[in-house]
Scaffold this motif. Sequence first.
Motif, PDB file in Angstrom:
ATOM      1  N   PHE A  83       0.794  -1.227   0.000  1.00  0.00           N
ATOM      2  CA  PHE A  83       0.000   0.000   0.000  1.00  0.00           C
ATOM      3  C   PHE A  83       0.829   1.280   0.000  1.00  0.00           C
ATOM      4  O   PHE A  83       0.281   2.376   0.014  1.00  0.00           O
ATOM      5  CB  PHE A  83      -0.952   0.003   1.197  1.00  0.00           C
ATOM      6  N   GLY A  84       2.137   1.160   0.032  1.00  0.00           N
ATOM      7  CA  GLY A  84       2.980   2.328  -0.138  1.00  0.00           C
ATOM      8  C   GLY A  84       3.360   3.096   1.095  1.00  0.00           C
ATOM      9  O   GLY A  84       4.000   4.156   1.009  1.00  0.00           O
ATOM     10  N   GLY A  85       3.019   2.587   2.284  1.00  0.00           N
ATOM     11  CA  GLY A  85       3.395   3.310   3.496  1.00  0.00           C
ATOM     12  C   GLY A  85       2.746   2.706   4.720  1.00  0.00           C
ATOM     13  O   GLY A  85       2.094   1.659   4.642  1.00  0.00           O
ATOM     14  N   LEU A  86       2.911   3.377   5.841  1.00  0.00           N
ATOM     15  CA  LEU A  86       2.322   2.933   7.100  1.00  0.00           C
ATOM     16  C   LEU A  86       2.048   4.157   7.964  1.00  0.00           C
ATOM     17  O   LEU A  86       2.973   4.876   8.339  1.00  0.00           O
ATOM     18  CB  LEU A  86       3.251   1.961   7.827  1.00  0.00           C
ATOM     19  N   ASP A  87       0.775   4.390   8.260  1.00  0.00           N
ATOM     20  CA  ASP A  87       0.362   5.569   9.020  1.00  0.00           C
ATOM     21  C   ASP A  87      -0.169   5.255  10.411  1.00  0.00           C
ATOM     22  O   ASP A  87      -0.113   6.101  11.301  1.00  0.00           O
ATOM     23  CB  ASP A  87      -0.746   6.311   8.252  1.00  0.00           C
ATOM     24  N   LEU A  88      -0.696   4.047  10.591  1.00  0.00           N
ATOM     25  CA  LEU A  88      -1.427   3.740  11.817  1.00  0.00           C
ATOM     26  C   LEU A  88      -1.249   2.279  12.199  1.00  0.00           C
ATOM     27  O   LEU A  88      -1.312   1.399  11.347  1.00  0.00           O
ATOM     28  CB  LEU A  88      -2.924   4.033  11.602  1.00  0.00           C
ATOM     29  N   VAL A  89      -1.045   2.055  13.489  1.00  0.00           N
ATOM     30  CA  VAL A  89      -1.014   0.695  14.034  1.00  0.00           C
ATOM     31  C   VAL A  89      -2.015   0.591  15.176  1.00  0.00           C
ATOM     32  O   VAL A  89      -2.052   1.462  16.053  1.00  0.00           O
ATOM     33  CB  VAL A  89       0.388   0.318  14.549  1.00  0.00           C
ATOM     34  N   LYS A 133      10.609   7.204   8.816  1.00  0.00           N
ATOM     35  CA  LYS A 133      11.081   7.520   7.465  1.00  0.00           C
ATOM     36  C   LYS A 133      10.150   8.493   6.748  1.00  0.00           C
ATOM     37  O   LYS A 133      10.560   9.145   5.787  1.00  0.00           O
ATOM     38  CB  LYS A 133      11.196   6.247   6.629  1.00  0.00           C
ATOM     39  N   THR A 134       8.895   8.558   7.210  1.00  0.00           N
ATOM     40  CA  THR A 134       7.881   9.310   6.464  1.00  0.00           C
ATOM     41  C   THR A 134       7.268  10.456   7.255  1.00  0.00           C
ATOM     42  O   THR A 134       6.247  11.018   6.849  1.00  0.00           O
ATOM     43  CB  THR A 134       6.769   8.366   5.994  1.00  0.00           C
ATOM     44  N   GLY A 135       7.857  10.770   8.403  1.00  0.00           N
ATOM     45  CA  GLY A 135       7.412  11.962   9.123  1.00  0.00           C
ATOM     46  C   GLY A 135       6.386  11.756  10.214  1.00  0.00           C
ATOM     47  O   GLY A 135       5.845  12.726  10.747  1.00  0.00           O
ATOM     48  N   PHE A 177       9.041   9.280  21.127  1.00  0.00           N
ATOM     49  CA  PHE A 177       8.902   9.546  19.694  1.00  0.00           C
ATOM     50  C   PHE A 177       8.020  10.750  19.375  1.00  0.00           C
ATOM     51  O   PHE A 177       7.653  10.959  18.216  1.00  0.00           O
ATOM     52  CB  PHE A 177       8.387   8.295  18.983  1.00  0.00           C
ATOM     53  N   ALA A 178       7.736  11.565  20.388  1.00  0.00           N
ATOM     54  CA  ALA A 178       6.933  12.766  20.138  1.00  0.00           C
ATOM     55  C   ALA A 178       7.611  13.689  19.131  1.00  0.00           C
ATOM     56  O   ALA A 178       6.953  14.265  18.251  1.00  0.00           O
ATOM     57  CB  ALA A 178       6.671  13.505  21.450  1.00  0.00           C
ATOM     58  N   ASP A 179       8.921  13.814  19.227  1.00  0.00           N
ATOM     59  CA  ASP A 179       9.624  14.721  18.308  1.00  0.00           C
ATOM     60  C   ASP A 179       9.764  14.143  16.912  1.00  0.00           C
ATOM     61  O   ASP A 179      10.253  14.825  16.001  1.00  0.00           O
ATOM     62  CB  ASP A 179      10.989  15.114  18.874  1.00  0.00           C
ATOM     63  N   LYS A 180       9.316  12.908  16.720  1.00  0.00           N
ATOM     64  CA  LYS A 180       9.319  12.295  15.388  1.00  0.00           C
ATOM     65  C   LYS A 180       7.928  12.357  14.735  1.00  0.00           C
ATOM     66  O   LYS A 180       7.716  11.799  13.658  1.00  0.00           O
ATOM     67  CB  LYS A 180       9.761  10.828  15.459  1.00  0.00           C
ATOM     68  N   GLY A 181       6.989  13.001  15.414  1.00  0.00           N
ATOM     69  CA  GLY A 181       5.639  13.095  14.876  1.00  0.00           C
ATOM     70  C   GLY A 181       4.819  11.837  15.042  1.00  0.00           C
ATOM     71  O   GLY A 181       3.824  11.643  14.339  1.00  0.00           O
ATOM     72  N   ILE A 182       5.213  11.001  15.981  1.00  0.00           N
ATOM     73  CA  ILE A 182       4.490   9.746  16.223  1.00  0.00           C
ATOM     74  C   ILE A 182       3.738   9.850  17.544  1.00  0.00           C
ATOM     75  O   ILE A 182       4.343  10.074  18.592  1.00  0.00           O
ATOM     76  CB  ILE A 182       5.458   8.542  16.255  1.00  0.00           C
ATOM     77  N   ARG A 183       2.421   9.731  17.461  1.00  0.00           N
ATOM     78  CA  ARG A 183       1.590   9.756  18.666  1.00  0.00           C
ATOM     79  C   ARG A 183       1.281   8.317  19.095  1.00  0.00           C
ATOM     80  O   ARG A 183       0.998   7.461  18.246  1.00  0.00           O
ATOM     81  CB  ARG A 183       0.287  10.507  18.428  1.00  0.00           C
ATOM     82  N   VAL A 184       1.316   8.067  20.396  1.00  0.00           N
ATOM     83  CA  VAL A 184       1.056   6.727  20.921  1.00  0.00           C
ATOM     84  C   VAL A 184       0.060   6.841  22.065  1.00  0.00           C
ATOM     85  O   VAL A 184       0.326   7.526  23.066  1.00  0.00           O
ATOM     86  CB  VAL A 184       2.347   6.042  21.409  1.00  0.00           C
TER      87      VAL A 184
END
Length: 260
Positions: A83-89, A133-135, A177-184
Amino acid sequence: MSEQRFENRVAIITGGGTGIGKATAALLLAEGARVVINGRREAVLRETARELDPDGRRVRWVAGSVADEQVARELASTAVTEFGGLDLVVNNAGVFKPTPFLDHRVEDFDRYSDIILKGTFLVSQAAIREMTKTGGGSIVNVGSMWAEQAIGATPSSAYSAAKAGVHALTRNLAIEFADKGIRVNAVAPAVVETPVYETFMSPEQVREVLPTFHGFHPLGRNGRPDDVAKAILYLAGLEADWVTGTVLAVDGGVTAGRQA
């Protein structure tokens, strides 16, 4: 037609063949996402994929235990290559069977720890490698009310310990990972009517026992998979883009207190 909140976003859902995971997949697909589902039973995954995505364009599946690092990596790579990427787990895979503490075997403890905690750890690790890798991206873990409160009627020490680990992991990854734009974030459900109860009760027992828990919830009923799935989509979406490191109670009011 209203705007689809998850148009062209790519999601991984563990435990995606039934229950909360399946309900989450259905809602994400309705909102425009593409989805990779995971579970241990290949036949269940195949049937769920066929049901949710009859034309086979927006659902893929990877069978295997999330406690296997290779399976975790395959989930991430499948999302990217297909699918060309990964946005959500959505880390939803789990097991549950109330068991008195002294009746637990080491094998029980290992099973809960592997599927619930280790699986969440490994899938998140594989996913974050791609997300950086994708912001950025979003991870929503399915925790549990039992990680916050012990319930005498349902002794669940090993399960609760594993879920408490998921809550702690959620907060740690959110900060790291907050500074990587990843919310958990995580959701913490109470009694939700899913097929997990049929793994240790007969269908007749399920029909008899589950209704007795309605009154346990101040709102007067057990949860449904959609109740949790809707909360997951909130945490995953742009409406929650200033929310990270939270464990959201989705429990009919149980952890708020007691009415009597």
